[in-house]
Design a protein around this motif. Structure first.
Motif, PDB file in Angstrom:
ATOM      1  N   THR A 199       0.852  -1.188   0.000  1.00  0.00           N
ATOM      2  CA  THR A 199       0.000   0.000   0.000  1.00  0.00           C
ATOM      3  C   THR A 199       0.888   1.238   0.000  1.00  0.00           C
ATOM      4  O   THR A 199       1.797   1.346   0.828  1.00  0.00           O
ATOM      5  CB  THR A 199      -0.920   0.037   1.237  1.00  0.00           C
ATOM      6  OG1 THR A 199      -1.732  -1.140   1.254  1.00  0.00           O
ATOM      7  CG2 THR A 199      -1.813   1.262   1.209  1.00  0.00           C
ATOM      8  N   VAL A 201       0.803   4.632   1.108  1.00  0.00           N
ATOM      9  CA  VAL A 201      -0.051   5.337   2.061  1.00  0.00           C
ATOM     10  C   VAL A 201      -0.130   6.822   1.747  1.00  0.00           C
ATOM     11  O   VAL A 201      -1.215   7.426   1.763  1.00  0.00           O
ATOM     12  CB  VAL A 201       0.456   5.116   3.504  1.00  0.00           C
ATOM     13  CG1 VAL A 201      -0.396   5.896   4.503  1.00  0.00           C
ATOM     14  CG2 VAL A 201       0.449   3.627   3.829  1.00  0.00           C
ATOM     15  N   PRO A 221      -2.423  12.181   1.252  1.00  0.00           N
ATOM     16  CA  PRO A 221      -2.895  10.792   1.374  1.00  0.00           C
ATOM     17  C   PRO A 221      -3.165  10.158   0.012  1.00  0.00           C
ATOM     18  O   PRO A 221      -3.752  10.779  -0.865  1.00  0.00           O
ATOM     19  CB  PRO A 221      -4.176  10.931   2.194  1.00  0.00           C
ATOM     20  CG  PRO A 221      -4.660  12.322   1.926  1.00  0.00           C
ATOM     21  CD  PRO A 221      -3.440  13.157   1.706  1.00  0.00           C
ATOM     22  N   ASP A 223      -3.311   6.101  -0.117  1.00  0.00           N
ATOM     23  CA  ASP A 223      -3.945   4.813   0.206  1.00  0.00           C
ATOM     24  C   ASP A 223      -4.163   3.986  -1.064  1.00  0.00           C
ATOM     25  O   ASP A 223      -5.245   3.443  -1.308  1.00  0.00           O
ATOM     26  CB  ASP A 223      -5.266   5.027   0.951  1.00  0.00           C
ATOM     27  CG  ASP A 223      -5.050   5.647   2.324  1.00  0.00           C
ATOM     28  OD1 ASP A 223      -4.054   5.278   2.976  1.00  0.00           O
ATOM     29  OD2 ASP A 223      -5.850   6.511   2.726  1.00  0.00           O
ATOM     30  N   GLU A 225      -3.714   0.838  -3.110  1.00  0.00           N
ATOM     31  CA  GLU A 225      -3.466  -0.589  -2.935  1.00  0.00           C
ATOM     32  C   GLU A 225      -2.834  -1.163  -4.201  1.00  0.00           C
ATOM     33  O   GLU A 225      -3.320  -0.938  -5.313  1.00  0.00           O
ATOM     34  CB  GLU A 225      -4.773  -1.328  -2.638  1.00  0.00           C
ATOM     35  CG  GLU A 225      -5.490  -0.862  -1.378  1.00  0.00           C
ATOM     36  CD  GLU A 225      -4.830  -1.373  -0.111  1.00  0.00           C
ATOM     37  OE1 GLU A 225      -3.996  -2.309  -0.215  1.00  0.00           O
ATOM     38  OE2 GLU A 225      -5.139  -0.851   0.972  1.00  0.00           O
ATOM     39  N   GLU A 263       3.086   0.621   3.297  1.00  0.00           N
ATOM     40  CA  GLU A 263       2.874  -0.544   4.143  1.00  0.00           C
ATOM     41  C   GLU A 263       3.244  -1.770   3.329  1.00  0.00           C
ATOM     42  O   GLU A 263       2.771  -1.943   2.204  1.00  0.00           O
ATOM     43  CB  GLU A 263       1.416  -0.641   4.612  1.00  0.00           C
ATOM     44  CG  GLU A 263       1.044   0.368   5.682  1.00  0.00           C
ATOM     45  CD  GLU A 263      -0.369   0.173   6.202  1.00  0.00           C
ATOM     46  OE1 GLU A 263      -1.013  -0.822   5.787  1.00  0.00           O
ATOM     47  OE2 GLU A 263      -0.827   1.001   6.996  1.00  0.00           O
TER      48      GLU A 263
END
Length: 295
Positions: A199, A201, A221, A223, A225, A263
């Motif tokens: 991910t 982020v 941001p 996010d 995936e 992540e």
């Protein structure tokens, strides 16, 4: 002071006498004698390994040599050996020498090799210096402190970035300048490699660049995936200057190096992503024009 490499000679003094003594001792042994003592730095000479802001983008570091002895020393070849790197770091400009007067210091810039991700983050750097004197030269080895603590985080970031390539590659691929008052656009391209998941982020602001009202906790941001088999993604980041004082642009060192929060394997981390030299020039020119002090 760093000078083009030639065999500079020390004036006879403590430093030159010390090297001469080491060379003499190294050559006077006979079979059966006790092993010769490894040469060390002259008393009062210390070394540190540091990384300045200007060294980050080209992956340089500085061997900081302080001469606390009573005589000048002259340094030829320099290399830094550290298990966290795949090869020793050597002088950026090969063949130079550096003379360090008594009571003074010098910084010798070295090029860092690629990290070795099989090594742990807790290694220690060792510096090998070639000391030159009238009667020859000798190599001395000394542990080097890392007072800024930059090596372990660099190793961790770059190994995280290497692991990220199992899931995707990231690069800044375009920049569109804007009129004063409007946000510019920085293009981030994420290309899945098909071998893993991660991910993206968000992207943190720098000491020079912000994302305006889109910033949350200091970052833009995303996010995003990344899944095996997905296609490339292109994200436009809205840029505005974080500050408009001219010296911020004139003295910029890290303003176009962005920390990207990710992540991977369920664990958070950060990697550094540089826009590249060409795009850096475009962004700095845009900041100057946007702020009203460009030529």
């Amino acid at each position: 002071m760093n000078t083009p490499r030639r065999r500079q000679r020390w004036p006879l003094g403590a430093g030159a006498a010390w090297v001469g003594a080491v060379l003499m001792l190294a050559g006077c042994g006979t079979p059966g004698d006790a092993p010769a003592v490894e040469p060390t730095l002259p008393p009062g000479v210390t070394v540190e390994l540091i990384q300045l802001r200007a060294d980050v983008a080209p992956r340089h570091a500085q061997v900081h040599v302080t001469n606390g002895s009573g005589s000048a020393i002259t340094i030829g070849d320099v290399r830094v050996e550290d298990p966290r790197f795949g090869a020793p770091a050597a002088r950026v400009v090969a063949g130079r020498t550096s003379t360090v007067p008594a009571g003074r210091s010098v910084d010798v810039r070295v090029q860092l090799a690629a990290v070795d991700c099989d090594a742990s983050d807790d290694g220690e750097p060792v510096v090998v210096l070639e000391l030159l004197a009238d009667d020859g030269s000798t190599e001395v080895t000394a542990s080097a402190s890392d007072p800024l603590g930059f090596v372990a985080p660099l190793h961790a970031r770059e190994c995280l970035k290497e692991r990220l390539t199992d899931a995707a590659t990231l690069a800044f691929t375009g920049f569109t300048a804007s009129a004063p008052g409007d946000p510019a656009a920085l293009e981030l391209t994420v290309v899945p490699t098909g071998d893993g998941a991660a991910t993206i982020v968000g992207v943190q602001r720098t000491n020079l660049i912000d994302f305006g009202g889109a910033t949350v906790a200091g970052a833009y941001p995303l996010d995003l995936e990344i899944e095996p088999g997905a296609g490339p993604s292109v994200v436009e980041l809205p840029l505005v200057p974080l500050r408009c004082d001219p010296h911020a642009v004139q003295e910029d060192k890290r303003g176009t190096i962005f920390d990207v929060r990710i992540e991977l394997d369920g664990r958070p981390g950060e990697i550094e992503l540089f826009v590249g030299d060409r795009m850096r020039g475009e962004i700095l020119s845009w900041v100057a024009a946007w702020c009203g002090f460009g030529g």
